[in-house]
Design a protein around this motif. Structure first.
Motif, PDB file in Angstrom:
ATOM      1  N   ALA A  99       0.812  -1.211   0.000  1.00  0.00           N
ATOM      2  CA  ALA A  99       0.000   0.000   0.000  1.00  0.00           C
ATOM      3  C   ALA A  99       0.850   1.267   0.000  1.00  0.00           C
ATOM      4  CB  ALA A  99      -0.936  -0.006   1.210  1.00  0.00           C
ATOM      5  N   SER A 100       2.042   1.180   0.571  1.00  0.00           N
ATOM      6  CA  SER A 100       2.919   2.356   0.631  1.00  0.00           C
ATOM      7  C   SER A 100       3.702   2.574  -0.656  1.00  0.00           C
ATOM      8  CB  SER A 100       3.895   2.206   1.803  1.00  0.00           C
ATOM      9  OG  SER A 100       4.808   1.136   1.560  1.00  0.00           O
ATOM     10  N   GLY A 101       3.603   1.612  -1.586  1.00  0.00           N
ATOM     11  CA  GLY A 101       4.342   1.733  -2.832  1.00  0.00           C
ATOM     12  C   GLY A 101       5.664   0.995  -2.826  1.00  0.00           C
ATOM     13  N   ALA A 102       6.062   0.470  -1.663  1.00  0.00           N
ATOM     14  CA  ALA A 102       7.321  -0.266  -1.570  1.00  0.00           C
ATOM     15  C   ALA A 102       7.145  -1.679  -2.122  1.00  0.00           C
ATOM     16  CB  ALA A 102       7.796  -0.332  -0.120  1.00  0.00           C
ATOM     17  N   VAL A 103       8.243  -2.243  -2.633  1.00  0.00           N
ATOM     18  CA  VAL A 103       8.200  -3.614  -3.134  1.00  0.00           C
ATOM     19  C   VAL A 103       8.002  -4.558  -1.951  1.00  0.00           C
ATOM     20  CG1 VAL A 103       9.498  -5.426  -4.308  1.00  0.00           C
ATOM     21  CG2 VAL A 103       9.650  -3.066  -5.120  1.00  0.00           C
ATOM     22  N   GLY A 104       6.943  -5.352  -2.006  1.00  0.00           N
ATOM     23  CA  GLY A 104       6.597  -6.184  -0.861  1.00  0.00           C
ATOM     24  C   GLY A 104       7.043  -7.621  -0.961  1.00  0.00           C
ATOM     25  N   GLN A 105       7.257  -8.134  -2.194  1.00  0.00           N
ATOM     26  CA  GLN A 105       7.668  -9.520  -2.348  1.00  0.00           C
ATOM     27  C   GLN A 105       8.382  -9.697  -3.682  1.00  0.00           C
ATOM     28  OE1 GLN A 105       3.419 -10.931  -2.439  1.00  0.00           O
ATOM     29  NE2 GLN A 105       4.124 -12.107  -4.215  1.00  0.00           N
ATOM     30  N   ALA A 106       8.999 -10.846  -3.823  1.00  0.00           N
ATOM     31  CA  ALA A 106       9.734 -11.134  -5.053  1.00  0.00           C
ATOM     32  C   ALA A 106       8.768 -11.345  -6.211  1.00  0.00           C
ATOM     33  CB  ALA A 106      10.606 -12.370  -4.856  1.00  0.00           C
ATOM     34  N   SER A 107       9.256 -11.049  -7.397  1.00  0.00           N
ATOM     35  CA  SER A 107       8.472 -11.280  -8.611  1.00  0.00           C
ATOM     36  C   SER A 107       9.437 -11.616  -9.734  1.00  0.00           C
ATOM     37  CB  SER A 107       7.640 -10.047  -8.972  1.00  0.00           C
ATOM     38  OG  SER A 107       8.481  -8.916  -9.168  1.00  0.00           O
ATOM     39  N   ALA A 108       8.912 -12.108 -10.838  1.00  0.00           N
ATOM     40  CA  ALA A 108       9.771 -12.497 -11.961  1.00  0.00           C
ATOM     41  C   ALA A 108       9.009 -12.353 -13.267  1.00  0.00           C
ATOM     42  CB  ALA A 108      10.260 -13.934 -11.790  1.00  0.00           C
ATOM     43  N   TRP A 109       9.762 -12.163 -14.340  1.00  0.00           N
ATOM     44  CA  TRP A 109       9.174 -12.019 -15.664  1.00  0.00           C
ATOM     45  C   TRP A 109      10.120 -12.602 -16.691  1.00  0.00           C
ATOM     46  CZ3 TRP A 109       4.601 -11.336 -17.561  1.00  0.00           C
ATOM     47  CH2 TRP A 109       4.422 -10.947 -18.884  1.00  0.00           C
ATOM     48  N   PHE A 110       9.579 -13.283 -17.687  1.00  0.00           N
ATOM     49  CA  PHE A 110      10.383 -13.846 -18.774  1.00  0.00           C
ATOM     50  C   PHE A 110      10.040 -13.138 -20.067  1.00  0.00           C
ATOM     51  CE2 PHE A 110      10.677 -16.709 -22.432  1.00  0.00           C
ATOM     52  CZ  PHE A 110      12.013 -17.094 -22.368  1.00  0.00           C
ATOM     53  N   SER A 111      11.062 -12.767 -20.826  1.00  0.00           N
ATOM     54  CA  SER A 111      10.831 -12.188 -22.146  1.00  0.00           C
ATOM     55  C   SER A 111      11.846 -12.750 -23.119  1.00  0.00           C
ATOM     56  CB  SER A 111      10.917 -10.656 -22.113  1.00  0.00           C
ATOM     57  OG  SER A 111      12.213 -10.221 -21.754  1.00  0.00           O
ATOM     58  N   SER A 112      11.415 -12.910 -24.362  1.00  0.00           N
ATOM     59  CA  SER A 112      12.291 -13.378 -25.437  1.00  0.00           C
ATOM     60  C   SER A 112      12.186 -12.371 -26.571  1.00  0.00           C
ATOM     61  CB  SER A 112      11.863 -14.771 -25.906  1.00  0.00           C
ATOM     62  OG  SER A 112      12.703 -15.237 -26.947  1.00  0.00           O
ATOM     63  N   ILE A 113      13.306 -11.771 -26.935  1.00  0.00           N
ATOM     64  CA  ILE A 113      13.305 -10.725 -27.946  1.00  0.00           C
ATOM     65  C   ILE A 113      14.359 -11.028 -29.003  1.00  0.00           C
ATOM     66  CG2 ILE A 113      12.453  -8.961 -26.362  1.00  0.00           C
ATOM     67  CD1 ILE A 113      15.272  -7.978 -25.997  1.00  0.00           C
ATOM     68  N   VAL A 114      14.227 -10.369 -30.129  1.00  0.00           N
ATOM     69  CA  VAL A 114      15.162 -10.556 -31.237  1.00  0.00           C
ATOM     70  C   VAL A 114      16.155  -9.409 -31.260  1.00  0.00           C
ATOM     71  CG1 VAL A 114      15.381 -10.673 -33.748  1.00  0.00           C
ATOM     72  CG2 VAL A 114      13.470 -11.832 -32.604  1.00  0.00           C
ATOM     73  N   GLY A 115      17.427  -9.720 -31.448  1.00  0.00           N
ATOM     74  CA  GLY A 115      18.430  -8.673 -31.530  1.00  0.00           C
ATOM     75  C   GLY A 115      19.825  -9.222 -31.372  1.00  0.00           C
ATOM     76  N   ARG A 116      20.762  -8.332 -31.133  1.00  0.00           N
ATOM     77  CA  ARG A 116      22.151  -8.709 -30.897  1.00  0.00           C
ATOM     78  C   ARG A 116      22.362  -8.859 -29.394  1.00  0.00           C
ATOM     79  NH1 ARG A 116      25.536  -5.135 -35.403  1.00  0.00           N
ATOM     80  NH2 ARG A 116      24.489  -6.076 -37.223  1.00  0.00           N
ATOM     81  N   GLU A 117      22.697 -10.054 -29.003  1.00  0.00           N
ATOM     82  CA  GLU A 117      22.707 -10.409 -27.586  1.00  0.00           C
ATOM     83  C   GLU A 117      23.582  -9.490 -26.744  1.00  0.00           C
ATOM     84  OE1 GLU A 117      23.010 -14.470 -25.015  1.00  0.00           O
ATOM     85  OE2 GLU A 117      24.582 -14.100 -26.485  1.00  0.00           O
ATOM     86  N   GLU A 118      24.834  -9.292 -27.150  1.00  0.00           N
ATOM     87  CA  GLU A 118      25.755  -8.512 -26.326  1.00  0.00           C
ATOM     88  C   GLU A 118      25.237  -7.097 -26.106  1.00  0.00           C
ATOM     89  OE1 GLU A 118      26.550 -10.189 -28.975  1.00  0.00           O
ATOM     90  OE2 GLU A 118      28.186 -11.588 -28.556  1.00  0.00           O
ATOM     91  N   GLU A 119      24.707  -6.485 -27.155  1.00  0.00           N
ATOM     92  CA  GLU A 119      24.223  -5.109 -27.040  1.00  0.00           C
ATOM     93  C   GLU A 119      23.003  -5.019 -26.139  1.00  0.00           C
ATOM     94  OE1 GLU A 119      23.478  -3.728 -30.962  1.00  0.00           O
ATOM     95  OE2 GLU A 119      25.580  -3.810 -31.599  1.00  0.00           O
ATOM     96  N   LEU A 120      22.058  -5.920 -26.315  1.00  0.00           N
ATOM     97  CA  LEU A 120      20.824  -5.871 -25.537  1.00  0.00           C
ATOM     98  C   LEU A 120      21.065  -6.194 -24.069  1.00  0.00           C
ATOM     99  CD1 LEU A 120      18.354  -7.515 -28.073  1.00  0.00           C
ATOM    100  CD2 LEU A 120      18.386  -5.130 -27.330  1.00  0.00           C
ATOM    101  N   ILE A 121      21.916  -7.181 -23.804  1.00  0.00           N
ATOM    102  CA  ILE A 121      22.200  -7.541 -22.414  1.00  0.00           C
ATOM    103  C   ILE A 121      22.916  -6.406 -21.702  1.00  0.00           C
ATOM    104  CG2 ILE A 121      23.591  -9.055 -20.943  1.00  0.00           C
ATOM    105  CD1 ILE A 121      22.887 -11.330 -22.851  1.00  0.00           C
ATOM    106  N   ALA A 122      23.920  -5.813 -22.355  1.00  0.00           N
ATOM    107  CA  ALA A 122      24.645  -4.707 -21.739  1.00  0.00           C
ATOM    108  C   ALA A 122      23.705  -3.538 -21.451  1.00  0.00           C
ATOM    109  CB  ALA A 122      25.784  -4.260 -22.645  1.00  0.00           C
ATOM    110  N   SER A 123      22.795  -3.257 -22.376  1.00  0.00           N
ATOM    111  CA  SER A 123      21.861  -2.154 -22.190  1.00  0.00           C
ATOM    112  C   SER A 123      20.911  -2.423 -21.024  1.00  0.00           C
ATOM    113  CB  SER A 123      21.065  -1.937 -23.481  1.00  0.00           C
ATOM    114  OG  SER A 123      20.124  -0.897 -23.333  1.00  0.00           O
ATOM    115  N   GLU A 124      20.325  -3.619 -20.978  1.00  0.00           N
ATOM    116  CA  GLU A 124      19.412  -3.968 -19.886  1.00  0.00           C
ATOM    117  C   GLU A 124      20.142  -3.999 -18.546  1.00  0.00           C
ATOM    118  OE1 GLU A 124      16.109  -4.675 -19.681  1.00  0.00           O
ATOM    119  OE2 GLU A 124      15.782  -4.109 -21.763  1.00  0.00           O
ATOM    120  N   ALA A 125      21.399  -4.416 -18.558  1.00  0.00           N
ATOM    121  CA  ALA A 125      22.155  -4.561 -17.313  1.00  0.00           C
ATOM    122  C   ALA A 125      22.423  -3.219 -16.644  1.00  0.00           C
ATOM    123  CB  ALA A 125      23.474  -5.271 -17.590  1.00  0.00           C
ATOM    124  N   ARG A 126      22.511  -2.152 -17.412  1.00  0.00           N
ATOM    125  CA  ARG A 126      22.876  -0.856 -16.847  1.00  0.00           C
ATOM    126  C   ARG A 126      21.869  -0.335 -15.830  1.00  0.00           C
ATOM    127  NH1 ARG A 126      24.431   1.061 -22.870  1.00  0.00           N
ATOM    128  NH2 ARG A 126      26.347  -0.176 -23.034  1.00  0.00           N
TER     129      ARG A 126
END
Length: 292
Positions: A99-126
């Protein structure tokens, strides 16, 4: 700083299981959001690699095969993700807030996208607090090592190399490999959130490993300012390999997490002559938190 977002690059099922289990376990511990990311090869990148002498039909067949294999891998990884999140009791979807807006529990999401792996991973990692990567030796997939190097060299974020086999606990007995470099200092900064909950912390140093910079006792004094008590052990090279000596000492200590800097020497030099980073990547069985 608490860990709130974990990125998990996944290349294939063979290397994914231990890494996925590791990421979900840590997600539950930190109440973090785990983003499992699979990058499929862009078929447009296949044609230039085909070279000359191939007909248009042959190139189209290669592109179709690449797309089919990528989609098959994505479905297999999605099924594994569903099974593992259910087994760990992790909610699938966007981060869960109270209710306060704070993260209350763990969550997870899976996505599969098309592109150049090294570039996309480095970008998401930042914009991730921690990147869990499959162990380079957990399968024959070159992509596991490619993801690791993308994080280390192009994200500015820490990479946690998952153990080859799933671990019941990570972070109860923490080893810090210290050699006075900027890379090892970065590793210490990344492992700080883990240290307060550890049962024991030990600093490992060696004349064969030390570079110009603060000594191990200075690191221990620094950690004391953060309320962390750490003892100090000197290790010795084995057969002139500082990496072998480090892993032997860390194993004897019973560590379940090793924090260290990566590639204090250039990557090319380590590939040609060997080095501590290369030895640890090839031989470590425990989880390793690496920074560059």
């Amino acid at each position: 700083m608490a860990i709130r977002k974990i990125l998990l690059p996944l290349a294939g099922v063979a290397s994914a299981r231990a890494a996925l289990g590791t990421a979900l376990m840590l997600g539950a511990r930190w109440r973090a959001h785990v983003h499992a990311l699979h990058v499929r090869t862009d078929t447009r990148d296949v044609a230039p690699l085909a070279g000359e002498g191939l007909s248009g039909a042959m190139i189209e067949e290669m592109m179709a095969t690449t797309e089919k294999e990528g989609n098959t891998e994505a479905r297999a990884l999605s099924a594994l993700f569903d099974a593992e999140t259910a087994a760990h009791g992790i909610a699938v979807g966007a981060p869960v807030r109270d209710a306060s807006g704070a993260v209350g529990q763990a969550s997870a999401w899976f996505s599969s996208i098309v592109g150049r792996e090294e570039e996309l991973i480095a970008s998401e990692a930042r914009l991730s607090d921690l990147i869990v990567v499959p162990h380079p030796k957990s399968a024959e997939e070159v992509a596991s090592a490619d993801a690791l190097h993308a994080v280390l060299f192009d994200s500015g974020r820490p990479a946690l190399i998952a153990p080859v086999e799933p671990a019941e606990m990570i972070g109860s007995r923490i080893a810090i490999a210290w050699n006075g470099t900027a890379e090892s200092a970065s590793a210490v900064a990344s492992v700080l959130p883990w240290l307060s909950g550890a049962q024991q912390v030990r600093i490992f140093h060696s004349n064969d490993y030390q570079r110009q910079g603060p000594a191990a006792d200075q690191l221990a004094s620094y950690l004391e300012l953060h309320g962390i008590a750490a003892d100090i052990t000197e290790f010795r090279a084995i057969d002139r390999s500082a990496g072998a000596g480090l892993l032997a000492a860390v194993t004897e200590f019973g560590a379940d997490l090793l924090a260290m800097g990566a590639y204090s020497h250039s990557r090319l030099r380590q590939l040609i002559l060997g080095g501590v980073t290369r030895h640890v990547l090839e031989h470590a069985r425990l989880a390793v938190l690496m920074n560059r």
